[in-house]
Motif scaffolding. Structure first.
Motif, PDB file in Angstrom:
ATOM      1  N   LEU A  41     -29.764  10.832  18.590  1.00 29.06           N
ATOM      2  CA  LEU A  41     -30.210  11.354  17.296  1.00 29.06           C
ATOM      3  C   LEU A  41     -31.400  10.544  16.796  1.00 29.06           C
ATOM      4  CD1 LEU A  41     -29.244  13.711  15.703  1.00 29.06           C
ATOM      5  CD2 LEU A  41     -27.720  12.220  14.407  1.00 29.06           C
ATOM      6  N   GLN A  42     -31.331   9.242  17.057  1.00 30.87           N
ATOM      7  CA  GLN A  42     -32.408   8.293  16.696  1.00 30.87           C
ATOM      8  C   GLN A  42     -32.734   8.302  15.204  1.00 30.87           C
ATOM      9  OE1 GLN A  42     -35.103   9.471  19.805  1.00 30.87           O
ATOM     10  NE2 GLN A  42     -34.231   8.014  21.243  1.00 30.87           N
ATOM     11  N   GLU A  43     -33.233   9.428  14.665  1.00 32.06           N
ATOM     12  CA  GLU A  43     -33.475   9.467  13.221  1.00 32.06           C
ATOM     13  C   GLU A  43     -32.615  10.594  12.657  1.00 32.06           C
ATOM     14  OE1 GLU A  43     -37.589  10.642  13.052  1.00 32.06           O
ATOM     15  OE2 GLU A  43     -37.761   9.842  15.074  1.00 32.06           O
ATOM     16  N   GLU A  44     -32.100  10.396  11.433  1.00 31.77           N
ATOM     17  CA  GLU A  44     -31.229  11.395  10.799  1.00 31.77           C
ATOM     18  C   GLU A  44     -31.897  12.770  10.736  1.00 31.77           C
ATOM     19  OE1 GLU A  44     -28.082  11.355  10.007  1.00 31.77           O
ATOM     20  OE2 GLU A  44     -27.887   9.265  10.612  1.00 31.77           O
ATOM     21  N   CYS A  45     -33.230  12.791  10.511  1.00 34.87           N
ATOM     22  CA  CYS A  45     -33.903  14.067  10.321  1.00 34.87           C
ATOM     23  C   CYS A  45     -33.947  14.876  11.626  1.00 34.87           C
ATOM     24  CB  CYS A  45     -35.312  13.869   9.775  1.00 34.87           C
ATOM     25  SG  CYS A  45     -36.355  12.914  10.890  1.00 34.87           S
ATOM     26  N   ARG A  46     -33.587  14.239  12.763  1.00 24.72           N
ATOM     27  CA  ARG A  46     -33.614  14.946  14.053  1.00 24.72           C
ATOM     28  C   ARG A  46     -32.490  15.971  14.150  1.00 24.72           C
ATOM     29  NH1 ARG A  46     -34.825  17.541  17.997  1.00 24.72           N
ATOM     30  NH2 ARG A  46     -35.072  16.803  20.123  1.00 24.72           N
ATOM     31  N   GLY A  47     -31.416  15.789  13.370  1.00 30.07           N
ATOM     32  CA  GLY A  47     -30.328  16.761  13.458  1.00 30.07           C
ATOM     33  C   GLY A  47     -29.031  16.243  12.906  1.00 30.07           C
ATOM     34  N   LEU A  48     -27.926  16.732  13.474  1.00 29.49           N
ATOM     35  CA  LEU A  48     -26.598  16.487  12.918  1.00 29.49           C
ATOM     36  C   LEU A  48     -25.644  16.100  14.027  1.00 29.49           C
ATOM     37  CD1 LEU A  48     -24.850  16.947  10.282  1.00 29.49           C
ATOM     38  CD2 LEU A  48     -24.430  19.252  11.159  1.00 29.49           C
ATOM     39  N   LEU A  49     -24.758  15.130  13.736  1.00 28.67           N
ATOM     40  CA  LEU A  49     -23.738  14.737  14.708  1.00 28.67           C
ATOM     41  C   LEU A  49     -22.365  15.059  14.127  1.00 28.67           C
ATOM     42  CD1 LEU A  49     -23.596  11.705  16.986  1.00 28.67           C
ATOM     43  CD2 LEU A  49     -21.636  12.106  15.517  1.00 28.67           C
ATOM     44  N   LEU A  50     -21.561  15.799  14.878  1.00 29.15           N
ATOM     45  CA  LEU A  50     -20.199  16.128  14.438  1.00 29.15           C
ATOM     46  C   LEU A  50     -19.205  15.544  15.420  1.00 29.15           C
ATOM     47  CD1 LEU A  50     -20.713  19.886  13.496  1.00 29.15           C
ATOM     48  CD2 LEU A  50     -20.564  17.949  11.926  1.00 29.15           C
ATOM     49  N   THR A  51     -18.063  15.102  14.877  1.00 33.22           N
ATOM     50  CA  THR A  51     -17.043  14.502  15.727  1.00 33.22           C
ATOM     51  C   THR A  51     -15.664  14.860  15.173  1.00 33.22           C
ATOM     52  OG1 THR A  51     -16.394  12.449  16.792  1.00 33.22           O
ATOM     53  CG2 THR A  51     -17.031  12.261  14.501  1.00 33.22           C
ATOM     54  N   GLY A  52     -14.606  14.377  15.839  1.00 28.38           N
ATOM     55  CA  GLY A  52     -13.250  14.592  15.320  1.00 28.38           C
ATOM     56  C   GLY A  52     -12.673  15.956  15.650  1.00 28.38           C
ATOM     57  N   PHE A  53     -12.721  16.338  16.935  1.00 26.95           N
ATOM     58  CA  PHE A  53     -12.182  17.642  17.334  1.00 26.95           C
ATOM     59  C   PHE A  53     -10.771  17.489  17.870  1.00 26.95           C
ATOM     60  CE2 PHE A  53     -16.760  17.515  18.283  1.00 26.95           C
ATOM     61  CZ  PHE A  53     -17.176  18.286  17.225  1.00 26.95           C
ATOM     62  N   GLN A  54      -9.979  18.551  17.700  1.00 29.41           N
ATOM     63  CA  GLN A  54      -8.630  18.541  18.258  1.00 29.41           C
ATOM     64  C   GLN A  54      -8.714  18.851  19.752  1.00 29.41           C
ATOM     65  OE1 GLN A  54      -5.724  20.856  15.879  1.00 29.41           O
ATOM     66  NE2 GLN A  54      -7.451  21.185  14.499  1.00 29.41           N
ATOM     67  N   PRO A  55      -7.717  18.344  20.522  1.00 29.08           N
ATOM     68  CA  PRO A  55      -7.690  18.722  21.943  1.00 29.08           C
ATOM     69  C   PRO A  55      -7.382  20.206  22.087  1.00 29.08           C
ATOM     70  CG  PRO A  55      -5.767  17.398  21.374  1.00 29.08           C
ATOM     71  CD  PRO A  55      -6.624  17.445  20.152  1.00 29.08           C
ATOM     72  N   GLU A  56      -7.650  20.756  23.247  1.00 28.76           N
ATOM     73  CA  GLU A  56      -7.433  22.181  23.528  1.00 28.76           C
ATOM     74  C   GLU A  56      -8.097  23.036  22.456  1.00 28.76           C
ATOM     75  OE1 GLU A  56      -3.143  22.489  23.813  1.00 28.76           O
ATOM     76  OE2 GLU A  56      -3.366  22.355  25.993  1.00 28.76           O
ATOM     77  N   LEU A  57      -9.379  22.758  22.273  1.00 25.38           N
ATOM     78  CA  LEU A  57     -10.258  23.404  21.321  1.00 25.38           C
ATOM     79  C   LEU A  57      -9.746  24.645  20.569  1.00 25.38           C
ATOM     80  CD1 LEU A  57     -13.083  23.226  20.209  1.00 25.38           C
ATOM     81  CD2 LEU A  57     -13.900  24.505  22.151  1.00 25.38           C
ATOM     82  N   PRO A  58      -9.314  24.480  19.315  1.00 21.15           N
ATOM     83  CA  PRO A  58      -8.899  25.638  18.522  1.00 21.15           C
ATOM     84  C   PRO A  58     -10.105  26.404  17.964  1.00 21.15           C
ATOM     85  CG  PRO A  58      -8.447  23.587  17.331  1.00 21.15           C
ATOM     86  CD  PRO A  58      -9.113  23.210  18.617  1.00 21.15           C
ATOM     87  N   LEU A  59      -9.942  27.705  17.749  1.00 24.81           N
ATOM     88  CA  LEU A  59     -11.037  28.544  17.233  1.00 24.81           C
ATOM     89  C   LEU A  59     -11.569  27.997  15.911  1.00 24.81           C
ATOM     90  CD1 LEU A  59      -9.712  32.171  17.921  1.00 24.81           C
ATOM     91  CD2 LEU A  59     -11.370  30.859  19.236  1.00 24.81           C
ATOM     92  N   THR A  60     -10.692  27.407  15.097  1.00 24.80           N
ATOM     93  CA  THR A  60     -11.114  26.882  13.794  1.00 24.80           C
ATOM     94  C   THR A  60     -12.144  25.762  13.950  1.00 24.80           C
ATOM     95  OG1 THR A  60      -9.027  25.680  13.979  1.00 24.80           O
ATOM     96  CG2 THR A  60      -9.105  27.446  12.353  1.00 24.80           C
ATOM     97  N   ASP A  61     -11.940  24.870  14.932  1.00 23.97           N
ATOM     98  CA  ASP A  61     -12.912  23.804  15.192  1.00 23.97           C
ATOM     99  C   ASP A  61     -14.228  24.393  15.680  1.00 23.97           C
ATOM    100  OD1 ASP A  61     -11.220  21.779  14.511  1.00 23.97           O
ATOM    101  OD2 ASP A  61     -11.365  20.686  16.413  1.00 23.97           O
TER     102      ASP A  61
END
Ligand SMILES: [Zn+2]
Length: 358
Positions: free
Chosen positions: A48-68
């Motif tokens: 990402l280097q600089e915040e203005c480059r974009g967005l970082l998301l984390t904290g997903f549940q295993p077995e990817l639910p549709l809501t995530d």
């Protein structure tokens, strides 16, 4: 045999290869990074280097639910993301593939999951960086998702979901906890075996999967101890396994691991570890295809010893498997993986295997 090979546009491997990724990302437009929590800081600093480059998301549940998946899709559309990078294990890879495919489209994840809409082609630029060795998900063009409301678990699949860049950097697997290293290793190992034995294997996929199998067998004990040369060999083995099974398909270990995993909530690699020796016994007459020329019983004993050394269980007893579960497993095991098993399994044979592991 006819052969069709689909792979990421560029594959990088080796220590510090991830450092090359920033120069390969599209220069224009915001970047969306989905990352395992363990690697969020690394991803922020390196990509990402600089915040203005974009967005970082984390904290997903295993077995990817549709809501995530929807949460990430909405955030990606909100910032007008032009490129997606996934840093993590199998479900983070699935998250990245899904959001990259759906970003430029209309509708939400469930529309595509339930085939109310279809993916027309390539989505946003997508780069995949696995942090475990591994699922091989950086090499495949599908994402396994689940609907928590209906319990349905299936793949979103399109050739355009293949990564533009896949990076297998073993440095990202350094410090991976022993239990996760073992479970990931015993996902990669059966994938290599099943790819060699698959009835859709070709000389090309067998060469990749056979070499990967040798690497993984030798590397997993050292990877458990976090020895870096072993980590590098395991990462390369996992990468080559992914390259092979994405073409050849898998087999009965994976056919059975999916319903058992979702029923008993057993991590996928643990499921595969429990099933592998029994399926090897069933496939005994084909084990001559494996490299090394070992006697089938010698090879099976070696796999069982390795499983024990890696502290993985030998049965589903601790997970509560019982005879009332068998009909569900029989109903849901006839997947494309199962169809690739070299020696078909009748229902009675599957029940016999489940009884051995109960
Ligand atoms: Zn697997």
């Amino acid at each position: 045999m006819n052969c069709e090979i689909r792979l990421p546009g560029l594959i990088l491997s080796g220590e510090n290869s991830a450092e090359r990724l920033p120069a390969l990302l599209p220069a224009a437009g915001p970047l969306l990074i989905v990352s395992a929590r363990s690697h969020a800081e690394w991803a922020r600093r390196t990509l990402l280097q600089e915040e203005c480059r974009g967005l970082l998301l984390t904290g997903f549940q295993p077995e990817l639910p549709l809501t995530d998946a929807d949460r990430v899709l909405q955030e990606g559309r909100r910032i007008g993301a032009q490129a997606v990078v996934a840093v993590g294990g199998g479900s983070v890879m699935g998250q990245g593939k899904t959001v990259a495919a759906l970003l430029p489209l209309e509708g939400m994840t469930a529309d595509y999951f339930y085939n109310r809409r279809t993916i027309p082609g390539k989505g946003a630029f997508f780069a995949a960086l696995p942090t475990t060795a591994g699922t091989g998900a950086e090499m495949t063009a599908n994402a396994v998702l689940r609907d928590p409301e209906t319990g349905i678990k299936q793949s979103l699949r399109h050739p355009g979901m293949m990564a533009d860049v896949a990076v297998s950097d073993p440095c990202l697997t350094w410090g991976c906890p022993p239990a996760l290293t073992a479970a990931s290793g015993f996902d990669a190992l059966p994938q290599a075996v099943e790819s060699v034995l698959s009835n859709r294997a070709t000389a090309c996929t067998r060469a990749l999967a056979g070499e990967a199998l040798q690497l993984l067998l030798a590397a997993l004990p050292g990877a458990m101890r976090d020895e870096h040369p072993a980590r590098a060999a395991a990462a390369e083995g996992s990468m080559m396994t992914g390259m092979a099974f994405a073409q050849s398909g898998l087999g009965a270990v994976h056919g059975l691991a999916h319903p058992l995993g979702s029923l008993l909530h057993v991590p996928h690699g643990v499921c595969c570890a429990i099933l592998l020796p029994e399926i090897l016994r069933h496939n005994r007459d084909c084990l001559g295809l494996l490299p090394g020329g070992e006697h089938p019983e010698t090879f099976i004993a070696r796999v069982e010893k390795l499983r024990q050394d890696l502290d993985l269980p030998a049965t589903f007893r601790a997970f509560g498997l019982n005879a009332s579960h068998y009909p569900f497993v029989l109903r849901h095991c006839r997947s494309s993986s199962m169809k690739c098993n070299p020696i078909p399994l009748a229902d009675e044979e599957i029940v016999r295997i489940l009884e051995t592991l109960t």
